[in-house]
Write a protein that holds these residues in place. Structure first.
Motif, PDB file in Angstrom:
ATOM      1  N   VAL A 105       0.870  -1.180   0.000  1.00 48.98           N
ATOM      2  CA  VAL A 105       0.000   0.000   0.000  1.00 48.98           C
ATOM      3  C   VAL A 105       0.906   1.229   0.000  1.00 48.98           C
ATOM      4  O   VAL A 105       1.705   1.413   0.923  1.00 48.98           O
ATOM      5  CB  VAL A 105      -0.935   0.049   1.224  1.00 48.98           C
ATOM      6  N   VAL A 106       0.793   2.044  -1.028  1.00 49.97           N
ATOM      7  CA  VAL A 106       1.595   3.267  -1.134  1.00 49.97           C
ATOM      8  C   VAL A 106       0.748   4.445  -0.665  1.00 49.97           C
ATOM      9  O   VAL A 106      -0.321   4.713  -1.221  1.00 49.97           O
ATOM     10  CB  VAL A 106       2.087   3.495  -2.568  1.00 49.97           C
ATOM     11  N   ALA A 107       1.227   5.122   0.379  1.00 49.86           N
ATOM     12  CA  ALA A 107       0.502   6.257   0.954  1.00 49.86           C
ATOM     13  C   ALA A 107       1.498   7.381   1.229  1.00 49.86           C
ATOM     14  O   ALA A 107       1.626   7.870   2.360  1.00 49.86           O
ATOM     15  CB  ALA A 107      -0.219   5.834   2.228  1.00 49.86           C
ATOM     16  N   THR A 108       2.201   7.778   0.182  1.00 48.42           N
ATOM     17  CA  THR A 108       3.311   8.717   0.318  1.00 48.42           C
ATOM     18  C   THR A 108       2.905  10.177   0.176  1.00 48.42           C
ATOM     19  O   THR A 108       3.755  11.071   0.264  1.00 48.42           O
ATOM     20  CB  THR A 108       4.390   8.384  -0.734  1.00 48.42           C
ATOM     21  N   LEU A 236       7.368   5.987  -6.804  1.00 49.53           N
ATOM     22  CA  LEU A 236       7.406   4.540  -6.570  1.00 49.53           C
ATOM     23  C   LEU A 236       6.352   3.823  -7.410  1.00 49.53           C
ATOM     24  O   LEU A 236       6.589   2.729  -7.926  1.00 49.53           O
ATOM     25  CB  LEU A 236       7.173   4.241  -5.082  1.00 49.53           C
ATOM     26  N   LEU A 237       5.195   4.459  -7.552  1.00 51.77           N
ATOM     27  CA  LEU A 237       4.107   3.852  -8.317  1.00 51.77           C
ATOM     28  C   LEU A 237       4.386   3.889  -9.819  1.00 51.77           C
ATOM     29  O   LEU A 237       4.203   2.892 -10.522  1.00 51.77           O
ATOM     30  CB  LEU A 237       2.797   4.583  -8.013  1.00 51.77           C
ATOM     31  N   THR A 238       4.840   5.029 -10.312  1.00 56.47           N
ATOM     32  CA  THR A 238       5.082   5.136 -11.751  1.00 56.47           C
ATOM     33  C   THR A 238       6.265   4.267 -12.175  1.00 56.47           C
ATOM     34  O   THR A 238       6.274   3.725 -13.284  1.00 56.47           O
ATOM     35  CB  THR A 238       5.322   6.598 -12.162  1.00 56.47           C
ATOM     36  N   ALA A 254     -12.138   2.363  -6.730  1.00 61.76           N
ATOM     37  CA  ALA A 254     -12.720   2.922  -5.507  1.00 61.76           C
ATOM     38  C   ALA A 254     -12.070   2.375  -4.236  1.00 61.76           C
ATOM     39  O   ALA A 254     -12.161   2.995  -3.178  1.00 61.76           O
ATOM     40  CB  ALA A 254     -14.223   2.639  -5.478  1.00 61.76           C
ATOM     41  N   MET A 255     -11.415   1.232  -4.330  1.00 56.62           N
ATOM     42  CA  MET A 255     -10.758   0.626  -3.169  1.00 56.62           C
ATOM     43  C   MET A 255      -9.265   0.937  -3.115  1.00 56.62           C
ATOM     44  O   MET A 255      -8.572   0.467  -2.223  1.00 56.62           O
ATOM     45  CB  MET A 255     -10.974  -0.888  -3.176  1.00 56.62           C
ATOM     46  N   GLY A 256      -8.768   1.707  -4.086  1.00 61.67           N
ATOM     47  CA  GLY A 256      -7.357   2.075  -4.090  1.00 61.67           C
ATOM     48  C   GLY A 256      -6.462   1.147  -4.886  1.00 61.67           C
ATOM     49  O   GLY A 256      -5.240   1.296  -4.878  1.00 61.67           O
ATOM     50  N   ARG A 257      -7.046   0.184  -5.607  1.00 64.61           N
ATOM     51  CA  ARG A 257      -6.243  -0.758  -6.388  1.00 64.61           C
ATOM     52  C   ARG A 257      -5.675  -0.075  -7.615  1.00 64.61           C
ATOM     53  O   ARG A 257      -6.400   0.590  -8.366  1.00 64.61           O
ATOM     54  CB  ARG A 257      -7.106  -1.948  -6.783  1.00 64.61           C
ATOM     55  N   TRP A 264      -1.664  -1.274  -4.044  1.00 63.05           N
ATOM     56  CA  TRP A 264      -2.751  -0.334  -3.765  1.00 63.05           C
ATOM     57  C   TRP A 264      -2.149   1.027  -3.418  1.00 63.05           C
ATOM     58  O   TRP A 264      -0.988   1.119  -2.999  1.00 63.05           O
ATOM     59  CB  TRP A 264      -3.602  -0.837  -2.592  1.00 63.05           C
ATOM     60  N   ALA A 265      -2.931   2.081  -3.568  1.00 62.28           N
ATOM     61  CA  ALA A 265      -2.490   3.434  -3.204  1.00 62.28           C
ATOM     62  C   ALA A 265      -3.638   4.154  -2.522  1.00 62.28           C
ATOM     63  O   ALA A 265      -4.804   3.961  -2.878  1.00 62.28           O
ATOM     64  CB  ALA A 265      -2.027   4.207  -4.429  1.00 62.28           C
ATOM     65  N   ALA A 266      -3.318   4.974  -1.536  1.00 62.15           N
ATOM     66  CA  ALA A 266      -4.367   5.640  -0.752  1.00 62.15           C
ATOM     67  C   ALA A 266      -3.902   7.005  -0.284  1.00 62.15           C
ATOM     68  O   ALA A 266      -2.717   7.238  -0.049  1.00 62.15           O
ATOM     69  CB  ALA A 266      -4.746   4.771   0.454  1.00 62.15           C
TER      70      ALA A 266
END
Length: 334
Positions: A105-108, A236-238, A254-257, A264-266
């Motif tokens: 889960v990426v939450a940066t 990190l995501l890209t 809608a769930m961050g996938r 996942w990202a949030a």
């Protein structure tokens, strides 16, 4: 050590994801570089039951809750997320060993690029702010300024919105040239317009006292709203190849996938307008969805193990497993 979940980012979204994962009996670690976006702010508002708490206190409480449920928190910076054929991913740290994990889960979060006006950055998070829902009530009925900037649509909307909290609002177009319709809409809304380039925000002691224009005129204000340019910390995501939308932001459901299985990202890294309470909710949702993703893997592995030792797997049991996976996909959990 191998984990089920590595959460990157220890703000509201990351800690909520970590707590929910730990409550789901997953092996989870939250990696936090210790640079929250709202660090300059003294209080958080609009968070039910936590209104007025300081960001530091909220995050300290969140860390304790993650650890209390059996999760871990590491103070470190993530350099990269790499695919790993054996387990899923390896999360590379600046100062520690790589973390092997089945899901991420990426939450940066994001960074606020502020207008280049003297004093704005120094007062940022105090009496120079951007979110009326976060700070408007605290400066209600006071002289408020709204500073125009690169994010033109945002600042024009912001000026009209801030008017709800005060009858004394001045809009400083700064380097924006207003057209006739824009000017009329502001005036009709009861907002004064102060043309001319802004030199600085004026500070008297430890409080903002006004806004100075290039001609030397100082217009008394006790708070100023600005419209930053929001830049997500999504490298990190890209780098993993997550799909990016036409707006330049990483795409999630809608769930961050994300478009990369197991990632996942949030929070603000994918949602520029998410307040703290929204980010926490998004982190919780992402953890639930990721848990169901892992559950499907667990069930399939259990079936393979069962068959490997000669176990009997009836057609009825196989149908139940299939229904579980299909149901989770239907509800957006896989």
């Amino acid at each position: 050590m191998e984990y089920d979940v590595v959460v990157i980012g220890g703000g509201a979204a990351g800690l909520a994801a970590g707590m929910m994962s730990a409550r789901s009996r997953r092996r989870v670690v939250v990696v936090d570089a210790g640079e929250p976006r709202n660090a300059p702010a003294t209080h958080i508002h609009g968070f039910l039951s936590r209104d007025g708490v300081s960001p530091a206190e909220l995050f300290e409480t969140g860390r304790a809750e993650v650890v209390g449920y059996g999760g871990e928190v590491i103070n470190d910076r993530v350099l990269a997320i790499e695919h790993d054929a054996e387990n899923g991913f390896v999360v590379r740290l600046a100062d520690g060993p790589g973390l092997s994990t089945r899901g991420v889960v990426v939450a940066t979060g994001l960074r606020d690029e502020l207008p280049e006006v003297a004093g704005v950055r120094e007062r940022w998070g105090n009496d120079v702010v951007h979110c009326p829902y976060c700070h408007g009530y605290e400066v209600r009925d006071s002289p408020i300024g709204v500073l125009g900037g690169d994010n033109r649509p945002f600042t024009l909307h912001q000026a009209s919105l801030v008017r709800q909290w005060s009858s004394d609002v001045v809009f400083f177009p700064n380097q924006i040239t207003l057209d006739a319709e824009e000017r009329e809409r502001l005036i009709a809304r009861g907002i004064r317009i102060a043309d001319g380039d802004v030199v600085r925000v004026v500070v008297d002691g430890d409080r903002l006292s006004g806004v100075e224009l290039a001609d030397g005129q100082v217009i008394a204000r006790s708070a100023v709203f600005v419209g930053p340019r929001f830049v997500p910390h999504d490298d990190l995501l890209t780098a993993l190849g997550c799909e990016v939308g036409e707006n330049g932001w990483v795409v999630t459901d809608a769930m961050g996938r994300t478009s990369v299985p197991g990632v996942w990202a949030a929070g603000n890294v994918v949602a520029e307008g998410a307040q703290v309470i929204n980010a926490a909710g998004a982190g919780s949702l992402a953890a639930v969805a990721l848990n169901h993703y892992l559950l499907a893997q667990d069930v399939e592995q259990a079936v393979r193990d069962h068959r490997a030792v000669g176990g009997v797997f009836s057609a009825e049991m196989e149908q139940r497993v299939s229904e579980l996976v299909v149901g989770d996909r239907r509800h957006g959990l896989l």
